[in-house]
Design a protein around this motif. Structure first.
Motif, short mmCIF file in Angstrom:
data_model
loop_
_atom_site.label_atom_id
_atom_site.label_comp_id
_atom_site.label_asym_id
_atom_site.label_seq_id
_atom_site.Cartn_x
_atom_site.Cartn_y
_atom_site.Cartn_z
N GLU A 30 54.36 28.60 23.24
CA GLU A 30 53.89 29.74 22.44
C GLU A 30 55.00 30.75 22.21
O GLU A 30 55.18 31.28 21.10
CB GLU A 30 52.71 30.41 23.15
CG GLU A 30 52.20 31.66 22.45
CD GLU A 30 51.19 32.42 23.29
OE1 GLU A 30 50.75 33.49 22.84
OE2 GLU A 30 50.86 31.95 24.39
N HIS A 31 55.78 31.00 23.26
CA HIS A 31 56.86 31.98 23.16
C HIS A 31 57.93 31.51 22.17
O HIS A 31 58.37 32.29 21.31
CB HIS A 31 57.48 32.19 24.54
CG HIS A 31 58.58 33.20 24.58
ND1 HIS A 31 58.36 34.54 24.32
CD2 HIS A 31 59.91 33.07 24.84
CE1 HIS A 31 59.51 35.20 24.42
NE2 HIS A 31 60.46 34.32 24.73
N VAL A 32 58.32 30.26 22.25
CA VAL A 32 59.33 29.74 21.33
C VAL A 32 58.80 29.70 19.91
O VAL A 32 59.54 29.95 18.95
CB VAL A 32 59.80 28.34 21.80
CG1 VAL A 32 60.75 27.73 20.78
CG2 VAL A 32 60.48 28.44 23.16
N ALA A 33 57.51 29.42 19.74
CA ALA A 33 56.92 29.45 18.41
C ALA A 33 56.98 30.85 17.81
O ALA A 33 57.23 31.02 16.61
CB ALA A 33 55.48 28.95 18.47
N GLN A 34 56.77 31.88 18.65
CA GLN A 34 56.89 33.27 18.18
C GLN A 34 58.32 33.55 17.73
O GLN A 34 58.55 34.20 16.69
CB GLN A 34 56.49 34.23 19.30
CG GLN A 34 55.01 34.25 19.60
CD GLN A 34 54.69 35.18 20.75
OE1 GLN A 34 55.55 35.54 21.56
NE2 GLN A 34 53.44 35.59 20.83
N ILE A 35 59.28 33.10 18.52
CA ILE A 35 60.68 33.30 18.16
C ILE A 35 60.99 32.62 16.82
O ILE A 35 61.62 33.22 15.94
CB ILE A 35 61.61 32.77 19.27
CG1 ILE A 35 61.47 33.61 20.53
CG2 ILE A 35 63.06 32.74 18.79
CD1 ILE A 35 62.20 33.04 21.73
N ARG A 36 60.52 31.40 16.67
CA ARG A 36 60.80 30.66 15.43
C ARG A 36 60.16 31.34 14.22
O ARG A 36 60.78 31.43 13.15
CB ARG A 36 60.32 29.22 15.56
CG ARG A 36 60.65 28.37 14.35
CD ARG A 36 60.47 26.90 14.62
NE ARG A 36 60.78 26.11 13.44
CZ ARG A 36 60.87 24.78 13.43
NH1 ARG A 36 60.70 24.10 14.55
NH2 ARG A 36 61.14 24.14 12.31
N ARG A 37 58.92 31.82 14.38
CA ARG A 37 58.28 32.52 13.27
C ARG A 37 59.05 33.78 12.90
O ARG A 37 59.22 34.10 11.71
CB ARG A 37 56.83 32.88 13.64
CG ARG A 37 55.88 31.71 13.62
CD ARG A 37 54.43 32.19 13.64
NE ARG A 37 54.10 32.94 14.84
CZ ARG A 37 53.64 32.39 15.95
NH1 ARG A 37 53.49 31.06 16.03
NH2 ARG A 37 53.34 33.14 16.99
N SER A 38 59.52 34.51 13.91
CA SER A 38 60.29 35.72 13.64
C SER A 38 61.58 35.39 12.90
O SER A 38 61.92 36.03 11.90
CB SER A 38 60.61 36.44 14.95
OG SER A 38 61.39 37.59 14.72
N MET A 39 62.29 34.36 13.36
CA MET A 39 63.56 33.98 12.75
C MET A 39 63.38 33.34 11.37
O MET A 39 64.35 33.23 10.61
CB MET A 39 64.31 33.01 13.66
CG MET A 39 64.76 33.60 14.97
SD MET A 39 65.98 34.91 14.77
CE MET A 39 66.15 35.41 16.48
N SER A 40 62.16 32.95 11.04
CA SER A 40 61.92 32.37 9.71
C SER A 40 62.01 33.43 8.62
O SER A 40 62.18 33.10 7.44
CB SER A 40 60.54 31.71 9.68
OG SER A 40 60.50 30.60 10.55
N ASP A 41 61.91 34.70 9.01
CA ASP A 41 62.13 35.78 8.06
C ASP A 41 63.63 35.93 7.82
O ASP A 41 64.39 36.09 8.77
CB ASP A 41 61.56 37.09 8.61
CG ASP A 41 61.94 38.28 7.77
OD1 ASP A 41 61.63 38.29 6.57
OD2 ASP A 41 62.60 39.20 8.31
N PRO A 42 64.09 35.87 6.57
CA PRO A 42 65.54 35.92 6.31
C PRO A 42 66.23 37.14 6.90
O PRO A 42 67.37 37.04 7.38
CB PRO A 42 65.62 35.91 4.77
CG PRO A 42 64.35 35.28 4.33
CD PRO A 42 63.32 35.68 5.33
N ALA A 43 65.57 38.29 6.87
CA ALA A 43 66.20 39.51 7.39
C ALA A 43 66.37 39.44 8.90
O ALA A 43 67.39 39.88 9.45
CB ALA A 43 65.37 40.73 7.01
N HIS A 44 65.38 38.90 9.60
CA HIS A 44 65.51 38.75 11.05
C HIS A 44 66.60 37.74 11.39
O HIS A 44 67.38 37.95 12.33
CB HIS A 44 64.18 38.31 11.66
CG HIS A 44 63.19 39.40 11.82
ND1 HIS A 44 62.25 39.70 10.88
CD2 HIS A 44 63.00 40.29 12.83
CE1 HIS A 44 61.51 40.72 11.29
NE2 HIS A 44 61.95 41.10 12.48
N LEU A 45 66.65 36.64 10.66
CA LEU A 45 67.68 35.64 10.92
C LEU A 45 69.06 36.21 10.68
O LEU A 45 69.99 35.96 11.46
CB LEU A 45 67.45 34.41 10.04
CG LEU A 45 68.41 33.24 10.25
CD1 LEU A 45 68.33 32.71 11.67
CD2 LEU A 45 68.11 32.12 9.25
#
Length: 295
Positions: free
Chosen positions: A177-192
């Motif tokens: 669940e934690h890694v999925a949250q990280i991946r969703r966050s990084m899927s935003d271009p600005a966060h990445l």
């Protein structure tokens, strides 16, 4: 994206944007910050225990991570250290115990060295207190980060590295669940982009000369499988000796001991905080100064 809806989400205004943080509990202040590419939820096992032990626990996202703004142009240990200082000052409830994971620990050391009156203790989880990469290695890493952490594969690449390389060993029940949250966050271009900017900017060489000036009691926690150290046990001993504090080597885990082995790390942190001297606030110090002047 409110990572931890059980605590109130608030924001601290900084010159280049806002830092998001949650605020839970009452009592002596504890301020925590994650490491590069991580989120506040890395502390979801630790926060309830600290609140139950009678602490006010504030957990901040890094610049450009989680719920913090992605407008920041400056990243790294010093930038994060200034955010910690500003947050403790803003809360007006210090001095605080600073808890930092990875580069968050480096930033906490910077804050303790620069503003010792604001810091009464340090909990450092897999910190970097010196730059171990050679200049040539650092240049190679920066080239790699620029190529790896871009769309469309950047979010997936970091999620994979987080699990396969940095979270070696046992996994917590909420790891997926934690890694999925990280991946969703990084899927935003600005966060990445913010994450990539931080990875490229990181240079821990500014921390090493400050370590001897740190006066706050410390607990350094390292996982024995941490890939960031050539020899985790030896590096832990070096950091303990440099800070003159306590140490904990956690077997079977990598770079995120607070997340991978909370049943080991959480009691150690609670015990460490319980052993710290009580904080003396400004009004108490002023009263002591007045009594001394009259004596």
């Amino acid at each position: 994206m409110d990572i931890n809806p059980t605590a109130s989400l608030r924001y601290l205004g900084r010159p280049e944007g806002r830092i998001a943080y949650t605020d839970a509990g009452t009592g002596p202040l504890v301020v925590a910050v994650p490491g590069m590419g991580d989120l506040r939820s890395t502390y979801d096992d630790l926060v309830p225990a600290l609140v139950a032990a009678g602490h006010r626990v504030v957990v901040a996202d890094l610049r450009g991570h989680g719920d913090s703004d992605t407008t920041f142009r400056t990243h790294g240990d010093v930038a994060t250290g200034t955010d910690l200082v500003a947050l403790v000052e803003h809360l007006d409830a210090g001095p605080a115990v600073l808890v930092g994971s990875s580069m968050g620990g480096s930033a906490a050391v910077w804050a303790a060295a620069q503003r010792p009156e604001l810091v009464r203790g340090l909990v450092l989880l897999a910190p970097h207190l010196r730059e171990t990469a050679s200049p040539a290695q650092a240049r190679t890493y920066r080239l790699l980060y620029r190529a790896l952490f871009v769309r469309p594969w950047g979010a997936a690449a970091w999620a994979s590295l987080y699990t396969s390389m940095f979270a070696k060993g046992r996994k917590s029940s909420r790891h997926a669940e934690h890694v999925a949250q990280i991946r969703r966050s990084m899927s935003d271009p600005a966060h990445l982009r913010s994450f990539r900017d931080l990875a490229v900017a990181l240079d821990h060489s500014v921390i090493e000369p400050l370590v001897p000036s740190v006066e706050a009691p410390s607990l350094v926690v390292v996982g024995e499988l941490d890939p960031d150290y050539k020899d985790a046990g030896a590096e832990l001993g070096r950091m303990r000796d440099a800070l003159g504090g306590d140490q904990l080597l956690v077997p079977g885990v990598g770079h995120y001991p607070q997340h991978q082995a909370p049943e080991v790390v959480t009691p150690a942190v609670v015990e460490f905080l319980a052993g710290l001297p009580a904080a003396r606030h400004d009004d108490e110090r002023d009263g002591a100064d007045e009594r001394g002047a009259r004596a």
